[in-house]
Design an enzyme around this catalytic site. Structure first.
Site, PDB file in Angstrom:
ATOM      1  N   GLU A 565       1.593  18.273  36.298  1.00 34.62           N
ATOM      2  CA  GLU A 565       1.410  17.746  37.626  1.00 34.62           C
ATOM      3  C   GLU A 565       2.511  16.589  37.468  1.00 34.62           C
ATOM      4  O   GLU A 565       3.100  16.251  38.590  1.00 34.62           O
ATOM      5  CB  GLU A 565       0.036  17.404  37.786  1.00 34.62           C
ATOM      6  CG  GLU A 565      -0.033  16.700  39.126  1.00 34.62           C
ATOM      7  CD  GLU A 565      -1.583  16.414  39.668  1.00 34.62           C
ATOM      8  OE1 GLU A 565      -1.785  16.006  40.818  1.00 34.62           O
ATOM      9  OE2 GLU A 565      -2.247  16.210  38.685  1.00 34.62           O
ATOM     10  N   HIS A 839      -8.273  24.946  36.054  1.00 38.31           N
ATOM     11  CA  HIS A 839      -8.071  24.200  34.898  1.00 38.31           C
ATOM     12  C   HIS A 839      -6.619  24.520  34.766  1.00 38.31           C
ATOM     13  O   HIS A 839      -6.349  25.523  33.873  1.00 38.31           O
ATOM     14  CB  HIS A 839      -8.854  24.409  33.735  1.00 38.31           C
ATOM     15  CG  HIS A 839     -10.322  23.746  33.993  1.00 38.31           C
ATOM     16  ND1 HIS A 839     -10.485  22.592  34.318  1.00 38.31           N
ATOM     17  CD2 HIS A 839     -11.392  24.558  34.031  1.00 38.31           C
ATOM     18  CE1 HIS A 839     -11.795  22.489  34.516  1.00 38.31           C
ATOM     19  NE2 HIS A 839     -12.451  23.562  34.262  1.00 38.31           N
TER      20      HIS A 839
END
Length: 873
Positions: A565, A839
């Site tokens: 991210e 996840h």
């Protein structure tokens, strides 16, 4: 040697009276049943004399009975007459006898298919020494054929025609020819193993044999591949580097043969791979690696020679460009060394203190060891001084590099004497005659256990390396190269953690085993820049640690997802138009450096280069698109005219039109048609035109037919190199700070680097579905799972990419396709109004057991459209 007068008299005798042997094989002898002339014609002595003189000029002594009957060899006229006679008699015994005599004897085969003129000057040197390790043998020498030049006596076209003719009668001769070359290979192997090797290799005709045998189809025949092909490929290993290099250079000139030769070797490797698969199913194999399969090394060694010939036959950059690139590479090395030397000076006192601590610790350990059991101490000493140093040396020279100077060790591992002799650097070639993929054997690559290959390789002594696929990057698939690079990176990370642990023990100062980045979402670039400058640039060793990202004020432990991210967010910001560092080409939809970027952005460009390197080092795919030339430049290359086609297609087409303009056909000059001077404009990120003079006073120098090539060269150099030099240099520097001490540049081609950085944009969700795994009670037949795949299949391409980013942290497919992601779909409770979660660290998708597909689709769309930040539910 036979003088011309004697040879003429002998030819006259053959043509008129023959040798008296009705089994003579010479078509130029009247006694032969395959005599090619009308015997009545030579009843006139003048006709016979004229033909004898003609034979001397055209054939030399090659067709004299004395030479022919003692040295059988194949010549086109001879073979055709033999085949004609055999067909007439419906008996091929005579042809089989000839084939066996030629293909079972080195001298006979090497003297076959010779070019016109060479038999005239052949002078045999006969060895009659009884002490010779081999039987009596003759070596032929001609001053026109040397080890250094690329000349051979073989007539390639004649040889191909004759082998093609022979293969029409394959059923009649296949057994004979294979038995014969089996004898031939043993003879040559023994000679190459004897004291006469050097004289044999200097034989004028010797190298002919290797080109002849390579054209036989039996090298790919499964019946003969384990014996005949293996014996043949084994001979190449016995050749000196000089003769191997000559073989490669000559083969490059006959590049049309490469495809068939590569097919031979690939078939050989595939068959040995399949045999290894059968062997490994036996209980006593003890997990033997594919590289240990008997015969595999011989095949890869020959395939590498073919690969080098393929490069030499391909497209290489000009010498001027290559020299410039090498100079630039050396300058960059100096910069990196100076930076690290400066850092080392700052840490000098700390390093000395650490060394003193380690020395004291070793002395204490030795004192304790002397008080222990003598046998145990002896065994420990033996283990330490033999096994450990061996493993340590190999690791240090291959994968545990920490200084720029150790780059030379990387080079020495991947280079070999033949490559050095040929002065080859694979990345200096844009492409070979055949595609690079032609040298990748998919069957073998699927069976290569790269983890075990690496472990086996690093445990070898540096001065006694055994065969390993790792030493043949051209043969490895991109998937295996990436796996190898990842293993190497992980070993480096482990080494840094170990170093930090040892340092903390002896110095009492705890060092972080990870390269930790703590950033604020609202100040992402600023925080990353400070951290990378402080820890990365000032302490380059920090970059070798595993990246660990924390977002300030957020929960979450980085198992890979937060790093993904972080890279996604920072690339979105730093490549945005607001920063003015890059500009997007609307035609190619790719990014390029802004030529008029502010002068004070060197730190930011260095940061981006480091991020690119860190992404590779930590196996993270970035959502960016650069033109292919950028990845060539990251390999130390210079942008050239060919690169413009993909980076600036409009400019490329315009310049191509300029170069191909025909003044006579168009009835006007280049100057009148184009009205171009040596002053040009380049559009920057704001849409403004930035003016450059390609030469001093460029605005007053018109482009003409005489100087248009110079104009194109300077134009391209400006667009791809000089106009962005201030931007690219720090970018490249940052990239090398992370990657320079890795095997990246030796393992990968520029196009593979692009896939390594940005992944593939081709998304096959059927692959994702076929490879998915299920947990928590789900199976592939569960109603919710079927609803999920149906819902995903109804998404737009953009929505599918968002789903991919939601579950994996990237909307790109890794090399090898989506099947390599191994998506895990787990049941996250019964029907509910909660959203799906993921996840990204583990590619795990948590899906509640929604009651209907409509509800599932609605919840999934909400989740993927609002998926920024850790802990979204």
């Amino acid at each position: 040697m036979v003088d011309a007068r004697t040879a003429t008299r002998c030819y006259f005798q053959q043509l008129t009276q023959g040798c008296g042997n009705n089994q003579c094989l010479n078509v130029y002898c009247s006694s032969s049943s395959s005599f090619k002339y009308d015997r009545e014609h030579f009843k006139n002595a003048n006709n016979a004399a004229a033909e004898a003189v003609k034979l001397i000029h055209e054939r030399g002594s090659a067709y004299l009975d004395e030479y022919m009957n003692s040295n059988l060899f194949l010549i086109e006229d001879n073979l055709e007459q033999f085949i004609k006679k055999c067909k007439e008699n419906n008996n091929f015994d005579l042809l089989q006898k000839l084939i066996h005599s030629v293909f079972s004897n080195r001298q006979n085969l090497s003297s076959s298919f010779l070019r016109k003129g060479f038999p005239l000057n052949l002078s045999p040197n006969t060895d009659t020494s009884s002490a010779s390790a081999t039987p009596k043998s003759s070596f032929l020498h001609d001053s026109r054929i040397t080890m250094e030049n690329d000349e051979v006596t073989l007539d390639f076209d004649m040889m191909k025609r004759m082998i093609k003719l022979l293969m029409l009668y394959e059923d009649e001769i296949s057994s004979t020819i294979n038995n014969a070359i089996g004898i031939l290979f043993k003879q040559i192997y023994n000679e190459l193993s004897s004291s006469k090797k050097q004289e044999l290799e200097n034989d004028t005709n010797f190298l002919n044999i290797f080109f002849i045998i390579f054209h036989l189809p039996y090298l790919s025949d499964p019946t003969f591949i384990y014996e005949i092909a293996y014996s043949f490929y084994s001979l190449f290993i016995k050749l000196s580097t000089d003769l191997q290099a000559k073989f490669v250079r000559i083969l490059a000139k006959h590049q049309t043969d490469l495809s068939a030769h590569v097919a031979h070797v690939q078939q050989y490797i595939t068959m040995h791979t399949l045999r290894w698969c059968d062997h490994t199913q036996m209980p006593d194999t003890d997990g033997a690696l594919l590289s240990t399969e008997h015969g595999m090394y011989e095949g890869l060694n020959v395939l590498r020679m073919l690969f080098y010939a393929n490069l030499l036959a391909g497209e290489r950059d000009t010498t001027e460009i290559i020299e410039t690139e090498r100079d630039n590479d050396q300058k960059m090395d100096v910069e990196l060394v100076h930076r690290r030397e400066g850092q080392n000076e700052d840490q000098g006192n700390n390093d000395k203190q650490e060394q003193d601590n380690e020395q004291r610790s070793q002395q204490e350990t030795q004192g304790q060891s002397q008080q222990q059991n003598e046998n145990r101490s002896s065994a420990t000493t033996t283990s330490t001084t033999t096994t450990s140093p061996t493993r340590r040396n190999r690791s240090l020279s291959f994968s545990m590099r920490t200084t720029t100077s150790e780059q030379d060790e990387i080079e020495s591992i991947y280079e070999n004497p033949l490559q050095i002799k040929l002065n080859l650097e694979p990345n200096e070639y844009r492409h070979g005659y055949l595609s690079f993929d032609s040298f990748i054997n998919e069957c073998a690559n699927e069976k290569i256990e790269i983890n075990k290959e690496y472990l086996n390789f690093v445990q070898q002594r540096p001065d006694a390396l055994h065969f390993s696929f790792i030493l043949y990057p051209f043969f490895l698939s991109t998937i295996n190269k990436i796996a190898l690079l990842n293993i190497e990176n992980k070993v480096q990370m482990y080494r840094q953690r170990h170093t930090s642990f040892v340092h903390s023990i002896f110095s009492g100062i705890r060092l972080d085993p990870f390269f930790k980045l703590c950033v604020r979402r609202n100040h992402l670039i600023e925080d990353a820049l400070i951290a990378l400058e402080y820890q990365g640039i000032e302490q380059p060793a920090e970059l070798k640690k595993q990246l660990f990202v924390e977002f300030e004020g957020e929960q979450g432990h980085d198992e890979g997802g937060l790093s993904k991210e972080f890279f996604q967010l920072i690339t979105e910001q730093i490549f945005s138009p607001e920063y003015g560092m890059f500009m997007a080409d609307p035609e190619t939809r790719s990014l390029w450096f802004n030529p008029s970027a502010p002068e004070d952005l060197e730190r930011e460009y260095t940061l981006i280069g480091m991020l690119l390197g860190l992404a590779i080092y930590n196996s993270i795919i970035l959502d960016i698109k650069f033109p292919p030339v950028l990845y060539r430049k990251l390999m130390g290359k210079i942008g050239t005219f060919e690169d413009l086609e993909t980076s600036h297609p409009t400019i490329y087409q315009s310049l191509k039109k300029l170069l191909s303009f025909d003044e006579l056909q168009e009835n006007m000059t280049v100057e009148d048609a184009f009205g171009q001077t040596f002053q040009i404009g380049i559009t920057d990120a704001t849409g403004s035109r930035v003016i450059f003079d390609l030469k001093e006073g460029g605005d007053s120098i018109p482009v003409t037919s005489a100087n248009r090539e110079e104009f194109v060269r300077l134009y391209v150099d400006l667009v791809l190199n000089k106009s962005v030099e201030k931007q690219f240099h720090p970018f490249f520097h940052g990239f090398l700070l992370v990657t320079r001490d890795s095997s990246l540049r030796k393992l990968f081609r520029p196009d593979e680097i692009e896939l390594l950085v940005a992944g593939s944009q081709v998304l096959d969700f059927d692959q994702l579905a076929s490879a998915a795994e299920y947990d928590g009670g789900y199976t592939k037949d569960s109603p919710t799972i079927k609803n999920f795949w149906n819902a995903l299949g109804s998404f737009t391409e953009e929505q599918k990419r968002k789903f991919l980013r939601f579950t994996t942290g990237s909307d790109r497919a890794p090399i090898g396709g989506l099947a390599r992601l191994k998506l895990i779909i787990s049941r996250n409770g019964p029907d509910t109004d909660r959203l799906p979660t993921a996840h990204t660290c583990f590619n795990a998708f948590l899906l509640p057991d929604y009651s209907t597909m409509e509800k599932l689709r609605e919840k999934l769309l909400i989740a993927i459209n609002n998926a920024e930040g850790f802990g979204l539910l």
